[in-house]
Design an enzyme around this catalytic site. Structure first.
Site, mmCIF file in Angstrom:
data_model
loop_
_atom_site.group_PDB
_atom_site.id
_atom_site.type_symbol
_atom_site.label_atom_id
_atom_site.label_comp_id
_atom_site.label_asym_id
_atom_site.label_seq_id
_atom_site.Cartn_x
_atom_site.Cartn_y
_atom_site.Cartn_z
ATOM 1 N N PRO A 2 0.814 -1.218 0.000
ATOM 2 C CA PRO A 2 0.000 0.000 0.000
ATOM 3 C C PRO A 2 0.850 1.272 0.000
ATOM 4 O O PRO A 2 1.629 1.508 0.921
ATOM 5 C CB PRO A 2 -0.801 -0.113 1.306
ATOM 6 C CG PRO A 2 -0.645 -1.525 1.762
ATOM 7 C CD PRO A 2 0.649 -1.995 1.215
ATOM 8 N N GLU A 3 0.711 2.039 -1.063
ATOM 9 C CA GLU A 3 1.312 3.372 -1.125
ATOM 10 C C GLU A 3 0.129 4.334 -1.277
ATOM 11 O O GLU A 3 -1.013 3.933 -1.079
ATOM 12 C CB GLU A 3 2.270 3.474 -2.325
ATOM 13 C CG GLU A 3 3.382 2.431 -2.273
ATOM 14 C CD GLU A 3 4.331 2.511 -3.467
ATOM 15 O OE1 GLU A 3 4.430 3.587 -4.090
ATOM 16 O OE2 GLU A 3 4.972 1.496 -3.770
ATOM 17 N N HIS A 95 -4.274 -14.413 9.747
ATOM 18 C CA HIS A 95 -3.526 -13.189 10.075
ATOM 19 C C HIS A 95 -4.432 -11.978 10.317
ATOM 20 O O HIS A 95 -4.017 -10.842 10.141
ATOM 21 C CB HIS A 95 -2.499 -12.856 8.993
ATOM 22 C CG HIS A 95 -1.586 -13.996 8.679
ATOM 23 N ND1 HIS A 95 -0.607 -14.425 9.553
ATOM 24 C CD2 HIS A 95 -1.521 -14.819 7.610
ATOM 25 C CE1 HIS A 95 0.023 -15.457 9.013
ATOM 26 N NE2 HIS A 95 -0.511 -15.726 7.846
ATOM 27 N N ARG A 153 19.044 19.777 -3.183
ATOM 28 C CA ARG A 153 19.345 18.690 -2.255
ATOM 29 C C ARG A 153 20.427 17.789 -2.842
ATOM 30 O O ARG A 153 20.440 17.495 -4.018
ATOM 31 C CB ARG A 153 18.070 17.876 -1.963
ATOM 32 C CG ARG A 153 16.984 18.676 -1.260
ATOM 33 C CD ARG A 153 17.320 18.955 0.188
ATOM 34 N NE ARG A 153 17.464 17.752 0.973
ATOM 35 C CZ ARG A 153 16.528 17.244 1.776
ATOM 36 N NH1 ARG A 153 15.365 17.854 1.889
ATOM 37 N NH2 ARG A 153 16.750 16.150 2.466
#
Length: 289
Positions: A2-3, A95, A153
């Site tokens: 899951p993102e 689970h 950066r």
DNA sequence: CTTACGGCCTGGGTGC
DNA sequence: TGCACCCAGGCCGTAA
């Protein structure tokens, strides 16, 4: 895994059924992934779900009690977490570790094979919670903010896109997919990217995330939404898990390398490698001169 | 302060 | 059939 698009899909599903419902009872199986299980057990029953929302990859349940005090429950799905609403009599998947009974007779279940997910009760609401540390939402930021956050950066662009303190919501899949669309190599130093390249990357991120949400996420391992349905964006991946297969643009075989400690898939032709620093000259070499 | 990296958590898939 | 090993993402400690 899951993102942002998967979490957004789960949240949209939960938003359709949970707001207004009261949690009547909570039961656990394993609890080692819960920040303070006793806290959760004591505080959740009786609370009403005021809202469900996504914050980066976190799911936030805003809760209210009889005295209208605001608290919240935070859930991070980790790699294999699932939140599914179901009738209580439905068979229990292996689970499954948390059962939330709801006052409409339904049940919300948390299932997590690896238990890399996290659950935390926030007695004071979201202020001062882990959410405060997170950067710009990958989907809600604009091009200007995005460029300013990355410009100059010294880290590799992939590491920055994955860093939730810089940008929240991106994970390995959508980082690689976005970099391919923007034709940027994952190991490029952010400071070496021109503003127009960062702008292209911003647009690629938006395009990839929005298309993935439209297709209800990527079901690469066992991801399913809150109704137990798989997503379809895995059928549209251009590089992720495609090592050795042909690039959709130029037919060059996709390569895999470790960048920022993560498997990274890219097209060596479309995404040019950064100039590597010249290797230190071996001592023997100078003797030869 | 910024960046890089290794180790840890867990268990399914893979290869022998 | 069994079993050792790899790997996933986030987080933390350490070092430069």
């Amino acid at each position: 895994m899951p993102e942002l698009p998967e979490v957004e899909t789960v949240v949209r599903g939960l938003k359709a059924v949970l707001p207004g419902k009261r949690i009547t009872e909570i039961r656990f199986n394993k609890t080692d992934f819960i920040d303070n299980p006793a806290d959760v057990a004591e505080n959740l029953p009786g609370k009403r779900i005021a809202a469900v929302r996504r914050h980066g990859k976190f799911i936030v349940f805003d809760l209210i009690d009889g005295a209208s005090r605001s608290t919240a429950l935070l859930i991070h799905l980790g790699m294999t977490g699932q939140l599914i609403t179901t009738p209580p009599e439905a068979p229990i998947s292996p689970h499954t570790h948390i059962f939330f009974s709801l006052d409409n007779g339904r049940e919300l279940r948390y299932t997590d094979i690896r238990r890399f997910g996290r659950v935390q009760f926030l007695p004071g609401g979201v202020d001062g919670s882990p959410l405060a540390e997170l950067g710009l939402d990958a989907l809600e930021t604009n091009e200007k903010e995005f460029i300013e956050r990355l410009r100059g950066r010294k880290a590799r662009i992939k590491a920055l896109l994955l860093d939730q303190r810089v940008l929240r919501g991106m994970g390995n899949i959508y980082t690689d997919e976005s970099l391919w669309h923007a034709r940027i190599h994952p190991a490029r130093i952010a400071a070496s990217l021109r503003d127009d390249e960062l702008g292209t990357l911003y647009k690629a991120v938006q395009k990839v995330l929005k298309e993935a949400i439209r297709l209800k996420g990527s079901s690469v391992s066992d991801y399913v939404d809150s109704d137990g349905n798989r997503g379809e964006f895995q059928l549209h991946h251009r590089v992720y898990m495609r090592k050795g297969e042909k690039c959709f643009r130029c037919r060059t075989p996709i390569q895999r390398m470790i960048v920022a400690g993560r498997s990274s898939y890219f097209c060596p032709h479309c995404q040019r490698a950064p100039r590597t620093r010249a290797k230190k000259r071996p001592v023997e070499r100078s003797k030869r001169l």
